[in-house]
Design a protein around this motif. Structure first.
Motif, PDB file in Angstrom:
ATOM      1  N   UNK A 175      -6.542  27.921 -31.695  1.00  0.00           N
ATOM      2  CA  UNK A 175      -6.452  28.043 -30.240  1.00  0.00           C
ATOM      3  C   UNK A 175      -6.014  26.722 -29.607  1.00  0.00           C
ATOM      4  N   UNK A 176      -5.822  26.761 -28.288  1.00  0.00           N
ATOM      5  CA  UNK A 176      -5.297  25.598 -27.585  1.00  0.00           C
ATOM      6  C   UNK A 176      -6.203  24.377 -27.698  1.00  0.00           C
ATOM      7  N   UNK A 177      -7.504  24.593 -27.699  1.00  0.00           N
ATOM      8  CA  UNK A 177      -8.424  23.452 -27.805  1.00  0.00           C
ATOM      9  C   UNK A 177      -8.241  22.734 -29.128  1.00  0.00           C
ATOM     10  N   UNK A 178      -8.140  23.491 -30.226  1.00  0.00           N
ATOM     11  CA  UNK A 178      -7.967  22.865 -31.533  1.00  0.00           C
ATOM     12  C   UNK A 178      -6.564  22.259 -31.672  1.00  0.00           C
ATOM     13  N   UNK A 179      -5.569  22.923 -31.070  1.00  0.00           N
ATOM     14  CA  UNK A 179      -4.203  22.395 -31.120  1.00  0.00           C
ATOM     15  C   UNK A 179      -4.098  21.074 -30.367  1.00  0.00           C
ATOM     16  N   UNK A 180      -4.616  21.032 -29.153  1.00  0.00           N
ATOM     17  CA  UNK A 180      -4.513  19.811 -28.358  1.00  0.00           C
ATOM     18  C   UNK A 180      -5.341  18.680 -28.969  1.00  0.00           C
ATOM     19  N   UNK A 181      -6.457  19.025 -29.614  1.00  0.00           N
ATOM     20  CA  UNK A 181      -7.260  18.015 -30.307  1.00  0.00           C
ATOM     21  C   UNK A 181      -6.455  17.402 -31.450  1.00  0.00           C
ATOM     22  N   UNK A 182      -5.738  18.255 -32.212  1.00  0.00           N
ATOM     23  CA  UNK A 182      -4.910  17.766 -33.312  1.00  0.00           C
ATOM     24  C   UNK A 182      -3.757  16.917 -32.789  1.00  0.00           C
ATOM     25  N   UNK A 183      -3.186  17.324 -31.652  1.00  0.00           N
ATOM     26  CA  UNK A 183      -2.077  16.561 -31.065  1.00  0.00           C
ATOM     27  C   UNK A 183      -2.545  15.183 -30.596  1.00  0.00           C
ATOM     28  N   UNK A 184      -3.708  15.137 -29.974  1.00  0.00           N
ATOM     29  CA  UNK A 184      -4.250  13.851 -29.538  1.00  0.00           C
ATOM     30  C   UNK A 184      -4.550  12.951 -30.745  1.00  0.00           C
ATOM     31  N   UNK A 185      -5.050  13.563 -31.803  1.00  0.00           N
ATOM     32  CA  UNK A 185      -5.306  12.818 -33.042  1.00  0.00           C
ATOM     33  C   UNK A 185      -3.997  12.248 -33.587  1.00  0.00           C
ATOM     34  N   UNK A 186      -2.949  13.064 -33.557  1.00  0.00           N
ATOM     35  CA  UNK A 186      -1.647  12.637 -34.076  1.00  0.00           C
ATOM     36  C   UNK A 186      -1.115  11.437 -33.293  1.00  0.00           C
ATOM     37  N   UNK A 187      -1.181  11.492 -31.975  1.00  0.00           N
ATOM     38  CA  UNK A 187      -0.666  10.386 -31.161  1.00  0.00           C
ATOM     39  C   UNK A 187      -1.503   9.123 -31.353  1.00  0.00           C
ATOM     40  N   UNK A 188      -2.808   9.285 -31.497  1.00  0.00           N
ATOM     41  CA  UNK A 188      -3.684   8.126 -31.707  1.00  0.00           C
ATOM     42  C   UNK A 188      -3.428   7.490 -33.075  1.00  0.00           C
ATOM     43  N   UNK A 189      -3.207   8.335 -34.076  1.00  0.00           N
ATOM     44  CA  UNK A 189      -3.007   7.855 -35.449  1.00  0.00           C
ATOM     45  C   UNK A 189      -1.635   7.211 -35.636  1.00  0.00           C
ATOM     46  N   UNK A 190      -0.609   7.768 -35.011  1.00  0.00           N
ATOM     47  CA  UNK A 190       0.766   7.321 -35.253  1.00  0.00           C
ATOM     48  C   UNK A 190       1.339   6.463 -34.138  1.00  0.00           C
ATOM     49  N   UNK A 191       0.768   6.564 -32.935  1.00  0.00           N
ATOM     50  CA  UNK A 191       1.341   5.871 -31.783  1.00  0.00           C
ATOM     51  C   UNK A 191       2.614   6.525 -31.276  1.00  0.00           C
ATOM     52  N   UNK A 192       2.911   7.721 -31.767  1.00  0.00           N
ATOM     53  CA  UNK A 192       4.138   8.427 -31.422  1.00  0.00           C
ATOM     54  C   UNK A 192       3.866   9.467 -30.333  1.00  0.00           C
TER      55      UNK A 192
END
Length: 354
Positions: free
Chosen positions: A237-254
């Motif tokens: 769902x959107x909550x899990x998707x947006x959580x993963x996206x925020x994790x991705x940006x924090x981890x990669x800086x992208x």
């Protein structure tokens, strides 16, 4: 007899190991072979004239060099977009699109034959899923287009038929091959991977040390409407998707780009704009708005004026939003359209011949 190895799917390290170990040749030979394959784009071992005849024979006995055959080629009279329909060795077909921009040529590649995701507005899903493409079959979409056009492709987007993160291992192998410094590889920053939201794989991708661009197909700001048009949302769902996206940006800086197909009376009201603004709050992001493609089997539509109106509403709410320029409209350049039409006509021909 053992099956021949797919040499175009091998990294230089893997090729070196086989050439020195299994074939008993010196290490520098692997570099020569790799150059013939990935820089000179050789299609047979006989072309590798700086190798001995005996080595070429051993290579031919051990490896195969795959090819894609151009089944159809459509060229836009409007903007120089070129669409290819390729035939694979097993009789399946796949498509890719070359687009011309001021910075050079960009190629949209397919990663699967068909798609499992079942997005309601997408032509790729209508024919169903057949199989994953190998790394070489994805790579060859670039090599065959470059051979045909006589020009180098400088950017690649994984936005064609299929869900790239559903073919994770082959896609990662392709990315590393197409960006390899030992070849005429492109910069990782010129590679964009688009996903409909396979949450565990987005998190995995964050740890792969790849400086590629990530695009997420969002297409709705709430779970009810997104689950209706994108079945993947029923699992992630959107909550899990947006959580993963925020994790991705924090981890990669992208920064992540969110793709959003604007569909009138479905996902583009003023209320939808407010929900999107709330969804992106505090996040490094960009939303790319797309007028939904006209798919004969679906009753969705959006005009350019409606897309622009929705963009203006988002901008007023502080969202970084742009409208994607549509290319190749006169040759049905949206992913899945050409393959679907070809399969339909081929089926009719078979039926009429019986």
């Amino acid at each position: 007899m053992a099956e021949k190895k797919d040499i175009l799917s091998m990294s230089l390290a893997e090729l070196t190991e086989t050439v020195t170990g299994e074939l008993g040749e010196k290490k520098f030979r692997a570099g020569q072979i790799y150059e013939w394959l990935h820089i000179k784009k050789a299609v047979s071992f006989d072309e590798m004239t700086n190798l001995s005849a005996s080595l070429r024979l051993k290579l031919n006995d051990t490896f195969c060099i795959k090819r894609l055959n151009i089944v159809r080629k459509l060229e836009s009279a409007i903007d120089n977009t070129v669409k290819y329909l390729y035939g694979l060795n097993d009789g399946n077909i796949v498509e890719s699109v070359v687009m011309e921009y001021s910075f050079g040529l960009s190629l949209c590649v397919s990663t699967q034959i068909g798609c499992k995701m079942g997005c309601d507005f997408c032509a790729s899903a209508i024919a169903g899923f057949v199989r994953n493409l190998t790394a070489s079959e994805i790579l060859l979409q670039k090599y065959e287009a470059e051979r045909d056009l006589g020009k180098k492709i400088s950017r690649v987007v994984l936005m064609g038929i299929g869900e790239p993160l559903d073919n994770y291992d082959n896609v990662l192998r392709f990315i590393r091959l197409v960006t390899a410094p030992e070849s005429d590889g492109i910069s990782m920053r010129h590679v964009t991977l688009s996903t409909c939201g396979i949450v565990p794989r987005i998190r995995d991708l964050a740890g792969e040390d790849l400086s590629i661009n990530l695009a997420v197909s969002l297409h709705s700001p709430d779970d009810v409407s997104r689950s209706r048009i994108m079945p993947v949302n029923r699992k992630y769902d959107l909550a899990s998707l947006m959580s993963a996206c925020r994790y991705y940006t924090e981890k990669t800086g992208r920064r992540i780009t969110f793709e959003y197909a604007v569909i009138e009376n479905v996902n583009s009201s003023s209320a939808d704009a407010k929900k999107l603004a709330s969804l992106f709050s505090g996040m490094i992001s960009h939303i790319n708005l797309i007028g939904v493609n006209n798919v004969k089997e679906r009753d969705y539509s959006s005009s350019l004026s409606h897309v622009e109106k929705f963009r203006n509403e988002l901008v007023k709410l502080g969202v970084n939003a742009t409208v994607r320029r549509k290319l190749g409209t006169d040759i049905e350049a949206a992913c899945g359209q050409l393959r679907r039409e070809y399969e339909r006509s081929r089926g009719e021909m078979i039926e009429n011949s019986q």
